[in-house]
Structure formats: C-alpha cells, structure tokens
Design an enzyme around this catalytic site. Structure first.
Site, PDB file in Angstrom:
ATOM      1  N   ARG A  63       0.854  -1.183   0.000  1.00  0.00           N
ATOM      2  CA  ARG A  63       0.000   0.000   0.000  1.00  0.00           C
ATOM      3  C   ARG A  63       0.892   1.234   0.000  1.00  0.00           C
ATOM      4  O   ARG A  63       1.799   1.354   0.817  1.00  0.00           O
ATOM      5  CB  ARG A  63      -0.896   0.015   1.243  1.00  0.00           C
ATOM      6  CG  ARG A  63      -1.608   1.331   1.536  1.00  0.00           C
ATOM      7  CD  ARG A  63      -2.718   1.623   0.579  1.00  0.00           C
ATOM      8  NE  ARG A  63      -3.413   2.879   0.909  1.00  0.00           N
ATOM      9  CZ  ARG A  63      -4.258   3.496   0.096  1.00  0.00           C
ATOM     10  NH1 ARG A  63      -4.527   2.991  -1.103  1.00  0.00           N
ATOM     11  NH2 ARG A  63      -4.849   4.618   0.440  1.00  0.00           N
ATOM     12  N   GLU A  67      -0.238  10.635   3.132  1.00  0.00           N
ATOM     13  CA  GLU A  67      -0.501  11.247   4.436  1.00  0.00           C
ATOM     14  C   GLU A  67      -1.836  11.995   4.430  1.00  0.00           C
ATOM     15  O   GLU A  67      -2.135  12.771   3.526  1.00  0.00           O
ATOM     16  CB  GLU A  67       0.629  12.224   4.756  1.00  0.00           C
ATOM     17  CG  GLU A  67       0.455  13.009   6.027  1.00  0.00           C
ATOM     18  CD  GLU A  67       1.578  14.008   6.244  1.00  0.00           C
ATOM     19  OE1 GLU A  67       1.864  14.332   7.394  1.00  0.00           O
ATOM     20  OE2 GLU A  67       2.183  14.444   5.242  1.00  0.00           O
ATOM     21  N   CYS A  68      -2.655  11.759   5.454  1.00  0.00           N
ATOM     22  CA  CYS A  68      -3.935  12.467   5.603  1.00  0.00           C
ATOM     23  C   CYS A  68      -4.180  12.651   7.089  1.00  0.00           C
ATOM     24  O   CYS A  68      -4.754  11.779   7.743  1.00  0.00           O
ATOM     25  CB  CYS A  68      -5.075  11.695   4.946  1.00  0.00           C
ATOM     26  SG  CYS A  68      -6.695  12.469   5.158  1.00  0.00           S
ATOM     27  N   GLU A 107      -0.158  15.321   1.785  1.00  0.00           N
ATOM     28  CA  GLU A 107      -1.408  15.838   2.369  1.00  0.00           C
ATOM     29  C   GLU A 107      -2.217  16.595   1.321  1.00  0.00           C
ATOM     30  O   GLU A 107      -1.697  17.445   0.603  1.00  0.00           O
ATOM     31  CB  GLU A 107      -1.080  16.778   3.534  1.00  0.00           C
ATOM     32  CG  GLU A 107      -2.267  17.219   4.334  1.00  0.00           C
ATOM     33  CD  GLU A 107      -2.730  16.174   5.333  1.00  0.00           C
ATOM     34  OE1 GLU A 107      -3.941  15.858   5.311  1.00  0.00           O
ATOM     35  OE2 GLU A 107      -1.907  15.699   6.133  1.00  0.00           O
ATOM     36  N   THR A 129     -14.097  18.353  -4.988  1.00  0.00           N
ATOM     37  CA  THR A 129     -12.690  18.385  -4.579  1.00  0.00           C
ATOM     38  C   THR A 129     -11.766  18.891  -5.686  1.00  0.00           C
ATOM     39  O   THR A 129     -10.750  19.545  -5.411  1.00  0.00           O
ATOM     40  CB  THR A 129     -12.237  17.000  -4.079  1.00  0.00           C
ATOM     41  OG1 THR A 129     -10.892  17.065  -3.634  1.00  0.00           O
ATOM     42  CG2 THR A 129     -12.346  15.943  -5.180  1.00  0.00           C
ATOM     43  N   ASP A 141      -3.709  17.388  -8.386  1.00  0.00           N
ATOM     44  CA  ASP A 141      -2.954  16.297  -7.758  1.00  0.00           C
ATOM     45  C   ASP A 141      -1.474  16.547  -8.000  1.00  0.00           C
ATOM     46  O   ASP A 141      -0.994  16.419  -9.132  1.00  0.00           O
ATOM     47  CB  ASP A 141      -3.382  14.947  -8.321  1.00  0.00           C
ATOM     48  CG  ASP A 141      -2.858  13.772  -7.497  1.00  0.00           C
ATOM     49  OD1 ASP A 141      -1.850  13.944  -6.787  1.00  0.00           O
ATOM     50  OD2 ASP A 141      -3.448  12.675  -7.581  1.00  0.00           O
ATOM     51  N   ARG A 143       1.029  14.975  -6.263  1.00  0.00           N
ATOM     52  CA  ARG A 143       1.829  13.925  -5.638  1.00  0.00           C
ATOM     53  C   ARG A 143       2.850  13.311  -6.602  1.00  0.00           C
ATOM     54  O   ARG A 143       2.591  13.197  -7.794  1.00  0.00           O
ATOM     55  CB  ARG A 143       0.917  12.819  -5.101  1.00  0.00           C
ATOM     56  CG  ARG A 143       0.088  13.247  -3.911  1.00  0.00           C
ATOM     57  CD  ARG A 143      -0.906  12.185  -3.503  1.00  0.00           C
ATOM     58  NE  ARG A 143      -1.949  11.994  -4.511  1.00  0.00           N
ATOM     59  CZ  ARG A 143      -2.964  11.139  -4.378  1.00  0.00           C
ATOM     60  NH1 ARG A 143      -3.047  10.389  -3.293  1.00  0.00           N
ATOM     61  NH2 ARG A 143      -3.875  11.039  -5.334  1.00  0.00           N
ATOM     62  N   SER A 164      -4.831  -0.381  -4.082  1.00  0.00           N
ATOM     63  CA  SER A 164      -5.185   0.978  -4.482  1.00  0.00           C
ATOM     64  C   SER A 164      -6.331   0.937  -5.474  1.00  0.00           C
ATOM     65  O   SER A 164      -6.460  -0.016  -6.251  1.00  0.00           O
ATOM     66  CB  SER A 164      -3.987   1.695  -5.117  1.00  0.00           C
ATOM     67  OG  SER A 164      -4.344   2.986  -5.553  1.00  0.00           O
TER      68      SER A 164
END
Length: 219
Positions: A63, A67-68, A107, A129, A141, A143, A164
């Site tokens: 996985r 971070e959240c 995050e 969102t 996004d 990331r 995922s």
C-alpha cells in the site's frame, strides 16, 4: 536507493535520493511491524515504510498511503483515508507479509494541510474536490511517487500487488521501475459525508470505485 555525490571541485555536493536511516520494531493493534525510516534528500521529507514479515522480492502486498492528518489521525468522515490505512495494515498482517509505505508531503494530494483545509471549506460551499483546488489556484494532484519506488527498491521489492483504487499510482510505480502484477481494490463502504467526494474521485480522477453504484439514496 541512496546516492552520495561526495566532494566535487572541493565542495560537498548535495546528497540525493532516499536514505535508510533507522529500523525499529513497531507493535500495533493490527500486528507487529518494523518501522523503517527514510530521509528523502530531494524534498527534505522524512518517510516511513511499515514492513510486516519477510517481504521477498515479487508480488509483495503493498500500500502506498498518502498522508492524511484529518482522516488518519482525527477520524474524518470527509474521506476514506483512515479506513483505507487500517484496512491495508490488516490485509498485510493477514497475508503474513507486506508493506505500507506512508508518504509524508502528500497531504491533500500534495497541496499541504492548510491548502486542503481551504479546499474543504470550499467543498462545504458546494464545490467538488477538483473544483476547490482549481479555485484556489492549486494543482488537482501534485503527488510524486518516486520516493515510494525508491523505498521499495531499497527493500528489495521488484514487483507488487498494489492495494489501491487509483490507476495513477500503478502508472507511477511502473514508470519508476516497480512492476505491478495486480491492483487490489481497497473499497471502503461510503457514508453520507463522503459519498460526493468519492463520486468525484471516480468521475473526475479515474478511481476504480464500482461499489458506489449500489449507493443511490444519498444525493
């Protein structure tokens, strides 16, 4: 994956890549893990891989968890992140071996805690969102999964079964040299507070969330 450029022309060159720093036992409510701490020299982030059992090299249950704080620590129902983290850790221990790479700096899909909270405030006013990030002038996004691939390579992992629903994670790992043998769904039952968010992830961010089809009574 560590690279130390040493001294060039009489000056110390900046280190790049992922450096393993520490390995410590971490007993959890899900079972025993080894918490392997890394320093990402490129971004200055501290990262951790939670390893259970003997990983081997191929088809490792994995996985990559962004971070959240609100979901992982505070139990927010705005997203399913905390439940996904718990489910992944349970799955790894049930499997007998696997790894959860916890990615700090991710995050709010990479916009940071304050950016995420600002986006959440706009979502409370009716934006989804994606629209909220765009309205704030922030990436939808941001990331990057290069550090995750570097950590897996350091752990000797060549191929994974990736827990995922996000096809972009799979694509990113493959791009960074990690084979993805299987994408394992990580489907969390939705609630009234997150159904709109989850539908947006499916419709606008290409997440594979077929279980949402059964939910018709929430607007």
């Amino acid at each position: 994956m560590t690279e130390n450029l040493g001294v060039i022309g009489g000056k110390s060159a900046r280190r790049t890549g992922v450096e393993r720093v520490v390995n410590a036992p971490l007993p959890t409510v899900y079972g025993p893990f080894q918490a392997i701490g890394y320093l990402d020299h490129d971004r200055g982030e501290e990262q951790v891989a939670l390893v259970h059992g003997d990983l081997g090299a191929d088809r490792v249950l994995t996985r990559l968890h962004s971070e959240c704080l609100t979901g992982d620590a505070f139990g927010s129902r705005h997203c399913e992140c905390g439940d996904q983290l718990a489910s992944a850790m349970r799955a790894v221990t049930a499997e007998g071996a696997g790894v959860v790479v916890y990615l700090r700096g991710h995050e709010g899909r990479g916009i940071g805690l304050l950016g995420k909270l600002r986006a959440m405030a706009l979502q409370a006013e009716g934006l989804d969102t994606v629209e909220a990030n765009v309205a704030l002038g922030l990436p939808v996004d941001a990331r990057d999964y290069g550090v995750a691939a570097g950590i897996l390579q350091d752990l000797g992992v060549r191929s994974v079964r990736l827990m995922s629903n996000n096809p972009r994670k799979r694509e990113a790992l493959v791009r960074h040299g990690i084979q993805v043998d299987e994408q394992v769904p990580l489907l969390i039952p939705p609630c009234e507070n997150n159904i709109t968010y989850l539908r947006t992830k499916r419709e606008r961010l290409d997440h594979h969330l077929p279980h949402l089809d059964a939910v018709a009574h929430w607007s």
